[in-house]
Design an enzyme around this catalytic site. Structure first.
Site: not given
Lengths: 227, 227
Positions: B102-104, B152
């Protein structure tokens, strides 16, 4: 800069995302300080088994600008009976700028007498219980009535958090946090409310949740009889 | 019933909602067990100052069916340099049914060599860094490429979680969890991605985030040079 003091009540059985969705939104701006307020210092096990940790206690908590009550599983029924928790909420509400809840947390506010004469919302499956407690239920995702701000079920905490943040810090701050959190949701299914989820899904969830809802009803009825 | 073992890597500076959004979704069905995997047992302070607590360590973690890496603030840069964390991910990925982020968190997977030849996504502000690490970046909210599932920015964890849950347990289970969590989002503003947030909001966020993005770039460039 004086910090905006925001406190979430946490208790054994709290639903972690009821807290964490709004927490992520509200903790981002430098002008806020967010507390997790427990009965005691230390670990609090969520409904999902996640170990949360209080950052302050009801006794030590500073006067809050926002007091927010998240919902929970069976553990919430204990909070609805707990005079220390209810007194803490009543006391903080006297001076708080906003009195708020996510999910079934509004039932706790109602039991504390803090939603009498107010419009409020709740998780969809518990709205009849909120009405039974004398609250004017508005079936919306976020409801604002004077200084009461309430959110619907679990994931509404993000919408609730952004709405509350815009009240506290202005819309540009809220928009900046929304972008930072890339909050541009795309639910993979259209099953987020009973009207769209289909009767099979609704019925299976209501059946699985019946013991929980019955336990809540027992406490709601007992309290309503005293209102 | 054999439990589906799901593990989130947690580390100092992790963004709590990167974990907690997906955790809430994935922990709900009775057939899943969700672990928070730390380097050591005990408290881990999130990017927001929330005290998370690991439930197992990298050394003691059972073989996972799903290994998921959330993103973080500055603390993530240390993970990208940490051979123990990268080796743990590589080892688990050999037998895991799904390797996810998830995310970075996808930058950590990429540094571990686990996204080579795969399509993946990332927080909008870090997609160029993911591409620099040799990943085919797809700017979508959730990207599935064979057994890689990536989300994202931050709040995508809920969409990611429901998508992954439908792969693991079938769509009816995912729809039931969506209804339980009342995931019928209504963002109060249309500011969840740079294309809609407006240039003032985008620029203020990029300016505030520059030290963080620069620190990430330094590590990304150093790693890319060795790929």
């Amino acid at each position: 800069m004086t910090q905006i003091q925001i406190g979430f009540l946490i208790y054994p059985g709290v639903v972690q995302l009821d807290v964490m969705g709004a927490h992520q939104v509200l903790a981002f701006p430098p002008q806020t300080t967010v507390h997790l307020v427990g009965k005691t210092f230390g670990p609090v096990i969520s409904n999902e088994g996640v170990i949360l940790t209080s950052t302050t206690t009801m006794a030590d908590c500073p006067p809050l600008d926002v007091i927010c009550v998240p919902g929970g599983g069976l553990g919430q029924v204990e909070v609805m009976k707990d005079s220390e928790s209810l007194d803490f909420l009543k006391q903080q509400s006297i001076t708080a700028q906003y009195v708020a809840s996510v999910c079934t947390g509004s039932l706790i506010l109602a039991v504390a007498g803090l939603l009498k004469g107010y419009k409020a919302t709740c998780h969809w499956a518990f709205r009849d219980q909120l009405a039974r407690l004398g609250v004017e239920v508005v079936p919306q995702r976020v409801v604002i009535d004077r200084n009461r701000v309430t959110g619907a079920g679990v994931t509404s905490g993000i919408d609730f958090g952004l709405t509350l943040l815009s009240l506290l810090c202005g819309e540009p701050v809220a928009r900046t946090v929304q972008l930072m959190l890339e909050y541009d949701p795309e639910p993979p299914f259209d099953a987020g409310r009973p009207e769209t989820a289909g009767s099979t899904v609704v019925n299976s969830l209501l059946q699985a949740g019946k013991p929980l809802m019955d336990a809540f009803w027992a406490q709601t009825q007992a309290t309503a009889a005293q209102l």
